[in-house]
Design a protein around this motif. Structure first.
Motif, PDB file in Angstrom:
ATOM      1  N   VAL A  80      25.098  -9.600 -20.728  1.00 14.46           N
ATOM      2  CA  VAL A  80      25.247  -8.319 -21.410  1.00 14.46           C
ATOM      3  C   VAL A  80      23.989  -8.039 -22.234  1.00 14.46           C
ATOM      4  N   PHE A  81      23.392  -6.857 -22.043  1.00 11.10           N
ATOM      5  CA  PHE A  81      22.124  -6.513 -22.677  1.00 11.10           C
ATOM      6  C   PHE A  81      22.300  -5.489 -23.798  1.00 11.10           C
ATOM      7  N   GLN A  82      21.451  -5.583 -24.819  1.00 17.63           N
ATOM      8  CA  GLN A  82      21.243  -4.478 -25.740  1.00 17.63           C
ATOM      9  C   GLN A  82      19.782  -4.472 -26.160  1.00 17.63           C
ATOM     10  N   SER A  83      19.288  -3.276 -26.479  1.00 15.08           N
ATOM     11  CA  SER A  83      17.880  -3.154 -26.869  1.00 15.08           C
ATOM     12  C   SER A  83      17.652  -1.821 -27.558  1.00 15.08           C
ATOM     13  N   ASP A  84      16.419  -1.617 -28.012  1.00  9.41           N
ATOM     14  CA  ASP A  84      15.994  -0.310 -28.527  1.00  9.41           C
ATOM     15  C   ASP A  84      15.081   0.380 -27.513  1.00  9.41           C
ATOM     16  N   PHE A  85      15.187  -0.001 -26.238  1.00  3.93           N
ATOM     17  CA  PHE A  85      14.276   0.514 -25.219  1.00  3.93           C
ATOM     18  C   PHE A  85      14.617   1.932 -24.763  1.00  3.93           C
ATOM     19  N   GLY A  86      15.878   2.341 -24.866  1.00  3.41           N
ATOM     20  CA  GLY A  86      16.292   3.588 -24.256  1.00  3.41           C
ATOM     21  C   GLY A  86      16.321   3.460 -22.745  1.00  3.41           C
ATOM     22  N   LEU A  87      16.651   4.578 -22.085  1.00  2.00           N
ATOM     23  CA  LEU A  87      16.770   4.563 -20.625  1.00  2.00           C
ATOM     24  C   LEU A  87      15.841   5.573 -19.957  1.00  2.00           C
ATOM     25  N   VAL A  88      14.774   5.942 -20.676  1.00  2.00           N
ATOM     26  CA  VAL A  88      13.901   6.980 -20.136  1.00  2.00           C
ATOM     27  C   VAL A  88      12.770   6.419 -19.283  1.00  2.00           C
ATOM     28  N   ASP A  89      12.641   5.068 -19.252  1.00  2.00           N
ATOM     29  CA  ASP A  89      11.608   4.493 -18.393  1.00  2.00           C
ATOM     30  C   ASP A  89      12.189   3.277 -17.671  1.00  2.00           C
ATOM     31  N   GLY A  90      11.330   2.412 -17.175  1.00  2.00           N
ATOM     32  CA  GLY A  90      11.798   1.324 -16.320  1.00  2.00           C
ATOM     33  C   GLY A  90      12.031   0.006 -17.010  1.00  2.00           C
ATOM     34  N   ALA A  91      11.999  -0.046 -18.341  1.00  2.00           N
ATOM     35  CA  ALA A  91      12.090  -1.321 -19.045  1.00  2.00           C
ATOM     36  C   ALA A  91      13.419  -2.027 -18.791  1.00  2.00           C
ATOM     37  N   VAL A  92      14.517  -1.304 -18.938  1.00  2.00           N
ATOM     38  CA  VAL A  92      15.839  -1.919 -18.733  1.00  2.00           C
ATOM     39  C   VAL A  92      16.012  -2.317 -17.270  1.00  2.00           C
ATOM     40  N   SER A  93      15.562  -1.474 -16.369  1.00  2.00           N
ATOM     41  CA  SER A  93      15.648  -1.792 -14.942  1.00  2.00           C
ATOM     42  C   SER A  93      14.878  -3.068 -14.616  1.00  2.00           C
ATOM     43  N   ALA A  94      13.725  -3.255 -15.239  1.00  2.00           N
ATOM     44  CA  ALA A  94      12.940  -4.467 -15.002  1.00  2.00           C
ATOM     45  C   ALA A  94      13.707  -5.707 -15.447  1.00  2.00           C
ATOM     46  N   MET A  95      14.413  -5.619 -16.575  1.00  2.00           N
ATOM     47  CA  MET A  95      15.204  -6.760 -17.045  1.00  2.00           C
ATOM     48  C   MET A  95      16.354  -7.054 -16.082  1.00  2.00           C
ATOM     49  N   TYR A  96      16.991  -5.994 -15.613  1.00  2.00           N
ATOM     50  CA  TYR A  96      18.047  -6.203 -14.613  1.00  2.00           C
ATOM     51  C   TYR A  96      17.481  -6.896 -13.372  1.00  2.00           C
ATOM     52  N   GLY A  97      16.307  -6.453 -12.936  1.00  2.00           N
ATOM     53  CA  GLY A  97      15.695  -7.033 -11.743  1.00  2.00           C
ATOM     54  C   GLY A  97      15.392  -8.504 -11.919  1.00  2.00           C
ATOM     55  N   VAL A  98      14.871  -8.880 -13.097  1.00  2.00           N
ATOM     56  CA  VAL A  98      14.608 -10.288 -13.376  1.00  2.00           C
ATOM     57  C   VAL A  98      15.904 -11.090 -13.312  1.00  2.00           C
ATOM     58  N   ALA A  99      16.968 -10.548 -13.930  1.00  2.00           N
ATOM     59  CA  ALA A  99      18.238 -11.257 -13.935  1.00  2.00           C
ATOM     60  C   ALA A  99      18.781 -11.449 -12.521  1.00  2.00           C
ATOM     61  N   LYS A 100      18.745 -10.404 -11.719  1.00  2.00           N
ATOM     62  CA  LYS A 100      19.263 -10.499 -10.357  1.00  2.00           C
ATOM     63  C   LYS A 100      18.386 -11.392  -9.482  1.00  2.00           C
ATOM     64  N   SER A 101      17.098 -11.486  -9.808  1.00  2.00           N
ATOM     65  CA  SER A 101      16.219 -12.397  -9.074  1.00  2.00           C
ATOM     66  C   SER A 101      16.588 -13.856  -9.332  1.00  2.00           C
ATOM     67  N   VAL A 102      17.145 -14.123 -10.497  1.00  2.00           N
ATOM     68  CA  VAL A 102      17.633 -15.473 -10.805  1.00  2.00           C
ATOM     69  C   VAL A 102      18.913 -15.745 -10.041  1.00  2.00           C
ATOM     70  N   SER A 103      19.833 -14.772 -10.030  1.00  2.00           N
ATOM     71  CA  SER A 103      21.097 -14.949  -9.304  1.00  2.00           C
ATOM     72  C   SER A 103      21.707 -13.592  -8.999  1.00  2.00           C
ATOM     73  N   LEU A 104      21.938 -13.355  -7.707  1.00  2.00           N
ATOM     74  CA  LEU A 104      22.583 -12.107  -7.299  1.00  2.00           C
ATOM     75  C   LEU A 104      24.043 -12.054  -7.712  1.00  2.00           C
ATOM     76  N   ASP A 105      24.609 -13.187  -8.082  1.00  2.00           N
ATOM     77  CA  ASP A 105      26.018 -13.234  -8.463  1.00  2.00           C
ATOM     78  C   ASP A 105      26.264 -12.803  -9.905  1.00  2.00           C
ATOM     79  N   LEU A 106      25.201 -12.651 -10.683  1.00  2.00           N
ATOM     80  CA  LEU A 106      25.379 -12.257 -12.077  1.00  2.00           C
ATOM     81  C   LEU A 106      25.974 -10.851 -12.176  1.00  2.00           C
ATOM     82  N   GLN A 107      26.880 -10.687 -13.131  1.00  2.00           N
ATOM     83  CA  GLN A 107      27.428  -9.371 -13.449  1.00  2.00           C
ATOM     84  C   GLN A 107      26.718  -8.861 -14.706  1.00  2.00           C
ATOM     85  N   LEU A 108      26.037  -7.724 -14.576  1.00  2.00           N
ATOM     86  CA  LEU A 108      25.207  -7.197 -15.651  1.00  2.00           C
ATOM     87  C   LEU A 108      25.890  -6.011 -16.328  1.00  2.00           C
ATOM     88  N   TYR A 109      25.893  -6.036 -17.659  1.00  2.00           N
ATOM     89  CA  TYR A 109      26.505  -4.974 -18.451  1.00  2.00           C
ATOM     90  C   TYR A 109      25.620  -4.678 -19.661  1.00  2.00           C
TER      91      TYR A 109
END
Length: 285
Positions: free
Chosen positions: A6-35
């Motif tokens: 589960v993530f929280q940040s001050d990044f907002g969703l207007v660019d790719g920062a959060v998506s990059a973190m999701y990508g890193v997490a899924k690269s570790v394991s596709l079975d992870l559930q991200l929220y």
């Protein structure tokens, strides 16, 4: 671990920062559930990051891993840590005060410094400004997916040395309850104070009572009025103020179907203070 990240940040969703973190997490394991808790923490607001974890973590299953990145000191000598709470949740975060409310509410059972020689995204060592992606998302994903154990995060730290922010205590003086306005119920503009409902019980305040509410910015009074203490917003007319017990069993201040914060330009934080007492009864002769 529960495979929940589960993530929280001050990044907002207007660019790719959060998506990059999701990508890193899924690269570790596709079975992870991200929220997400939220990515709309005001920029650099560590206190709010701490509070939102306090607001949400206890409602997740044991073993959930939370990654919290509000990190104005990124690239400095502040530590990167993973804390285990007494509720068996894991928080991946900078050691900058983000753990304050959890330390004071549920407590921290153990804290480990992230060993970046092992727990850092490969080929990211020349990047010093996106530890949310390179260190926290990567370590959180490895922990949540059981790729590493908690012990493999890094060396154990003294829990008592973890940085904590100032959190003023509630005071009662001459039957006046004095607290602070910690945070907003952002969408609706309600004020959430640090005053637990137990203080109302201690002072014999009951639902339906009329109370005098004064709000100060520093020492300057910016609001004073009487309002009722209700169980829900339906206990007042539209547009009227009220006091209520919020979802964390703290006292809130609301404007029925309006934003109290916007209407009266109320800020939050250490300098935003509130005083509450029973209103004097009017006796007609």
């Amino acid at each position: 671990m529960s495979n929940l990240l589960v993530f929280q940040s001050d990044f907002g969703l207007v660019d790719g920062a959060v998506s990059a973190m999701y990508g890193v997490a899924k690269s570790v394991s596709l079975d992870l559930q991200l929220y997400d808790v939220t990515h709309e923490i005001p920029a650099y607001n560590i206190f709010e990051a701490s509070y939102r974890l306090y607001q949400s973590t206890s409602y997740w299953p044991e073993g959930t891993v939370f990654v919290s990145i509000v990190d104005p000191g990124v690239g400095s000598d502040r530590l990167s840590v993973v804390a285990k709470t007494n509720d068996n949740q894991y928080i991946v975060t900078p050691d900058n005060g983000t753990l304050t409310h959890l330390a004071q509410s549920v407590g921290l059972s153990e804290v480990r410094e992230i060993d970046e020689k092992v727990n850092r995204l490969p080929r990211s060592y020349e990047s010093y400004t996106f530890h949310g992606r390179d260190v926290y998302a990567y370590t959180g994903a490895r922990l949540a997916s059981n790729t590493i154990t908690f012990e493999e995060v890094g060396p154990k730290l003294d829990v008592d040395q973890i940085i904590q922010l100032e959190t003023p205590q509630v005071e009662i003086e001459n039957r006046v309850i004095k607290g602070t306005i910690d945070i907003l119920d952002v969408r609706f503009g309600n004020l959430w104070t640090n005053i637990n409902k137990a203080y109302f019980e201690q002072e014999g305040i009951q639902y339906g009572d009329t109370l005098e509410v004064s709000i100060y910015d520093q020492n300057r009074q910016i609001y004073k009025n009487v309002m009722s203490f209700g169980k829900s917003f339906a206990d007042t007319q539209v547009g009227e103020p009220l006091l209520y017990v919020n979802s964390l069993e703290k006292i809130g201040v609301a404007l029925n179907q309006g934003s109290f914060a916007d209407a009266y330009h109320i800020k939050t934080g250490l300098h935003s203070k509130i005083q509450i007492r029973k209103a004097a009864k009017i006796v007609y002769s």
